[in-house]
Design a protein around this motif. Structure first.
Motif, PDB file in Angstrom:
ATOM      1  N   SER A 147      44.270 120.412 -55.041  1.00 40.45           N
ATOM      2  CA  SER A 147      43.208 119.408 -55.204  1.00 40.45           C
ATOM      3  C   SER A 147      42.795 119.188 -56.654  1.00 40.45           C
ATOM      4  O   SER A 147      41.927 118.371 -56.928  1.00 40.45           O
ATOM      5  CB  SER A 147      41.989 119.819 -54.381  1.00 40.45           C
ATOM      6  N   ASP A 149      42.443 117.822 -60.316  1.00 39.61           N
ATOM      7  CA  ASP A 149      42.689 116.535 -60.945  1.00 39.61           C
ATOM      8  C   ASP A 149      43.240 116.799 -62.341  1.00 39.61           C
ATOM      9  O   ASP A 149      42.599 117.456 -63.167  1.00 39.61           O
ATOM     10  CB  ASP A 149      41.367 115.769 -61.042  1.00 39.61           C
ATOM     11  N   GLU A 151      43.798 115.028 -65.060  1.00 40.23           N
ATOM     12  CA  GLU A 151      43.114 114.522 -66.245  1.00 40.23           C
ATOM     13  C   GLU A 151      41.857 115.324 -66.541  1.00 40.23           C
ATOM     14  O   GLU A 151      41.678 115.835 -67.654  1.00 40.23           O
ATOM     15  CB  GLU A 151      42.745 113.055 -66.027  1.00 40.23           C
ATOM     16  N   ALA A 152      41.001 115.439 -65.537  1.00 38.29           N
ATOM     17  CA  ALA A 152      39.759 116.163 -65.763  1.00 38.29           C
ATOM     18  C   ALA A 152      40.040 117.624 -66.095  1.00 38.29           C
ATOM     19  O   ALA A 152      39.420 118.206 -67.006  1.00 38.29           O
ATOM     20  CB  ALA A 152      38.868 116.076 -64.526  1.00 38.29           C
ATOM     21  N   ALA A 155      41.319 118.369 -69.652  1.00 33.46           N
ATOM     22  CA  ALA A 155      40.205 118.275 -70.598  1.00 33.46           C
ATOM     23  C   ALA A 155      39.300 119.489 -70.472  1.00 33.46           C
ATOM     24  O   ALA A 155      38.858 120.065 -71.475  1.00 33.46           O
ATOM     25  CB  ALA A 155      39.408 116.997 -70.355  1.00 33.46           C
ATOM     26  N   LEU A 156      39.060 119.885 -69.246  1.00 32.64           N
ATOM     27  CA  LEU A 156      38.197 121.040 -69.007  1.00 32.64           C
ATOM     28  C   LEU A 156      38.776 122.296 -69.657  1.00 32.64           C
ATOM     29  O   LEU A 156      38.076 123.054 -70.331  1.00 32.64           O
ATOM     30  CB  LEU A 156      38.034 121.255 -67.504  1.00 32.64           C
ATOM     31  N   GLY A 159      38.470 122.167 -73.383  1.00 27.55           N
ATOM     32  CA  GLY A 159      37.093 122.425 -73.800  1.00 27.55           C
ATOM     33  C   GLY A 159      36.713 123.881 -73.654  1.00 27.55           C
ATOM     34  O   GLY A 159      36.088 124.465 -74.545  1.00 27.55           O
TER      35      GLY A 159
ATOM     36  N   GLY B 159      31.478 124.443 -73.016  1.00 28.22           N
ATOM     37  CA  GLY B 159      32.664 123.710 -73.472  1.00 28.22           C
ATOM     38  C   GLY B 159      33.333 122.938 -72.360  1.00 28.22           C
ATOM     39  O   GLY B 159      33.707 121.777 -72.531  1.00 28.22           O
ATOM     40  N   ALA B 160      33.464 123.551 -71.228  1.00 30.11           N
ATOM     41  CA  ALA B 160      34.140 122.901 -70.112  1.00 30.11           C
ATOM     42  C   ALA B 160      33.397 121.633 -69.696  1.00 30.11           C
ATOM     43  O   ALA B 160      33.981 120.546 -69.583  1.00 30.11           O
ATOM     44  CB  ALA B 160      34.247 123.862 -68.930  1.00 30.11           C
ATOM     45  N   VAL B 161      32.101 121.771 -69.494  1.00 26.06           N
ATOM     46  CA  VAL B 161      31.293 120.634 -69.039  1.00 26.06           C
ATOM     47  C   VAL B 161      31.305 119.513 -70.073  1.00 26.06           C
ATOM     48  O   VAL B 161      31.591 118.345 -69.780  1.00 26.06           O
ATOM     49  CB  VAL B 161      29.836 121.075 -68.787  1.00 26.06           C
ATOM     50  N   VAL B 163      33.175 118.934 -72.861  1.00 30.31           N
ATOM     51  CA  VAL B 163      34.410 118.291 -73.269  1.00 30.31           C
ATOM     52  C   VAL B 163      34.966 117.420 -72.149  1.00 30.31           C
ATOM     53  O   VAL B 163      35.467 116.321 -72.397  1.00 30.31           O
ATOM     54  CB  VAL B 163      35.451 119.328 -73.736  1.00 30.31           C
ATOM     55  N   THR B 164      34.834 117.874 -70.925  1.00 33.61           N
ATOM     56  CA  THR B 164      35.296 117.038 -69.821  1.00 33.61           C
ATOM     57  C   THR B 164      34.472 115.753 -69.761  1.00 33.61           C
ATOM     58  O   THR B 164      35.024 114.653 -69.663  1.00 33.61           O
ATOM     59  CB  THR B 164      35.179 117.792 -68.488  1.00 33.61           C
ATOM     60  N   HIS B 167      35.352 113.552 -72.623  1.00 33.24           N
ATOM     61  CA  HIS B 167      36.659 112.937 -72.435  1.00 33.24           C
ATOM     62  C   HIS B 167      36.529 111.623 -71.657  1.00 33.24           C
ATOM     63  O   HIS B 167      37.109 110.608 -72.030  1.00 33.24           O
ATOM     64  CB  HIS B 167      37.594 113.881 -71.695  1.00 33.24           C
ATOM     65  N   TYR B 168      35.765 111.651 -70.586  1.00 30.43           N
ATOM     66  CA  TYR B 168      35.609 110.427 -69.807  1.00 30.43           C
ATOM     67  C   TYR B 168      34.829 109.375 -70.566  1.00 30.43           C
ATOM     68  O   TYR B 168      35.150 108.184 -70.510  1.00 30.43           O
ATOM     69  CB  TYR B 168      34.956 110.732 -68.452  1.00 30.43           C
ATOM     70  N   ARG B 179      31.482 112.674 -59.294  1.00 31.44           N
ATOM     71  CA  ARG B 179      32.879 113.074 -59.105  1.00 31.44           C
ATOM     72  C   ARG B 179      33.289 114.181 -60.082  1.00 31.44           C
ATOM     73  O   ARG B 179      33.833 115.215 -59.680  1.00 31.44           O
ATOM     74  CB  ARG B 179      33.793 111.859 -59.306  1.00 31.44           C
ATOM     75  N   LEU B 183      34.377 118.288 -59.539  1.00 32.05           N
ATOM     76  CA  LEU B 183      35.573 118.937 -60.078  1.00 32.05           C
ATOM     77  C   LEU B 183      35.219 120.148 -60.934  1.00 32.05           C
ATOM     78  O   LEU B 183      35.738 121.248 -60.739  1.00 32.05           O
ATOM     79  CB  LEU B 183      36.378 117.929 -60.910  1.00 32.05           C
ATOM     80  N   VAL B 184      34.322 119.905 -61.891  1.00 31.99           N
ATOM     81  CA  VAL B 184      33.997 120.970 -62.846  1.00 31.99           C
ATOM     82  C   VAL B 184      33.259 122.109 -62.157  1.00 31.99           C
ATOM     83  O   VAL B 184      33.623 123.286 -62.297  1.00 31.99           O
ATOM     84  CB  VAL B 184      33.164 120.418 -64.009  1.00 31.99           C
TER      85      VAL B 184
END
Lengths: 195, 195
Positions: A147, A149, A151-152, A155-156, A159, B159-161, B163-164, B167-168, B179, B183-184
């Motif tokens: 599941s 993604d 792209e996300a 990037a995650l 980061g 960083g994860a939150v 940068v993701t 990115h968008y 959405r 994912l995050v």
DNA sequence: TTCGGGCTGGACTTGGGGTCTAAACTAGGG
DNA sequence: CCCTAGTTTAGACCCCAAGTCCAGCCCGAA
């Protein structure tokens, strides 16, 4: 980048400019400072580069080449996609530990990176795309949760690795790539593996 | 920050400067541009602020106040520490979605943030410290894996939150907080929960 | 009406990025 | 050995934008 290929001796001495940028920040570093610290006269710098920004982007591109190489090697290694993702994370942290100044400058200047298309592309090529491909592969070989993604998640991951590494570089002036790699790779591994 | 308290009407109009910074970048935005877009004359800007950088840091501080508020609210909510961490992630992404320009500027200018101590502190207070505390709490209440390192992990989450989300905002000019939050938060949840 | 503080136009200073020029200094080819 | 083409360099120069200054304006309080 540069119109003419840059002679090797200059290339090495230019590397000294990185620490100047890292210490004082890009805009607080005058061209004369760069000239002084590298021993390359201002006029010569302008003979080879179009301006201060281009010098920065040249330096950062060299770092990104290292990252790209490390990532490529990690991807080419053995194991499932998830294993190799692990290796990528560790590889990136090792590059960061090896070139702390350049990393701080790079991360500090994402803004410029965002506005210098070549650099944005370089980051993508060096990290995001390979990781995205690997994630797709992992879904196929069954090592990564289906599941996710691409792209996300790429990037995650970027980061997570980058900011954690940077945090240690800035807050402690040192980065233990092994230890931090265990922590980051472990968390990502648990978060991504197939259930 | 400001010596004099900033009158409300100015405060609102200053907000317009954010989009100018976001579009053209901080250094490519002249004070006259700021004056023009906000309708506040240059002399008045210098009457209230010590310089361009201070205007930036004022604007970013306001964003960070929003983040801090959202995070505080999320922490005060119900559920285990892990649940509330989930909520924090989503809250931060919602702030990012609500104030895309300011976010891009903030993230773009970590460098300056790093060199402006108040901003570094503000980021720490707004995000890193609360998250670190929550992680500690989660180890106690048993919802979060006991082996997580607070310092590294809070930086990782940030960083994860961030940068993701960024990115968008940069790549698609839009951020679906729901959405991306799924994912995050999902990935982090699986990576952090007690085993 | 005067006083004082916020506000503003506009002229000014300054610092540093970037340009230009003309004079060296190479290195290779004949 | 000289000629030529590409480098390298010092130093003077231009120019833009940040920041300063100040005289005067406006307006509310006394």
């Amino acid at each position: 980048m540069t119109l003419r290929p840059l002679p090797a001796p200059l290339r090495e001495r230019l590397e000294l400019a990185v620490s100047a940028f890292a210490e004082k920040g890009f805009e607080r570093t005058r061209m004369e400072d760069v000239a002084e610290v590298t021993g390359i006269p201002k006029a010569t710098l302008y003979y080879h580069f179009q301006g201060k920004e281009q010098i920065l982007s040249w330096l950062l591109a060299s770092l990104l080449r290292d990252v790209a190489d490390a990532v490529t090697r990690a991807i080419a290694g053995p194991g499932t996609a998830l294993d190799r993702l692990d290796a990528i994370v560790r590889a990136q942290l090792e590059v960061m530990a090896a070139r702390p100044h350049a990393c701080r400058v790079l991360l500090a200047d994402i803004s410029r990176a965002g506005r210098i298309p070549e650099l944005a592309v370089a980051i993508g090529d060096a990290f995001l795309l390979p990781v995205a491909r690997l994630l797709a592969e992992g879904r196929t070989d069954g090592s990564i949760d289906s599941s996710v993604d691409e792209e996300a998640t790429s990037a995650l991951i970027y980061g997570a690795v980058t900011v954690t590494g940077l945090h240690y570089l800035v807050a402690h002036e040192s980065l233990d790539a092994g230890r931090v790699g265990d922590l980051v790779a472990g968390l990502l591994n648990r978060g991504l593996r197939a259930r």
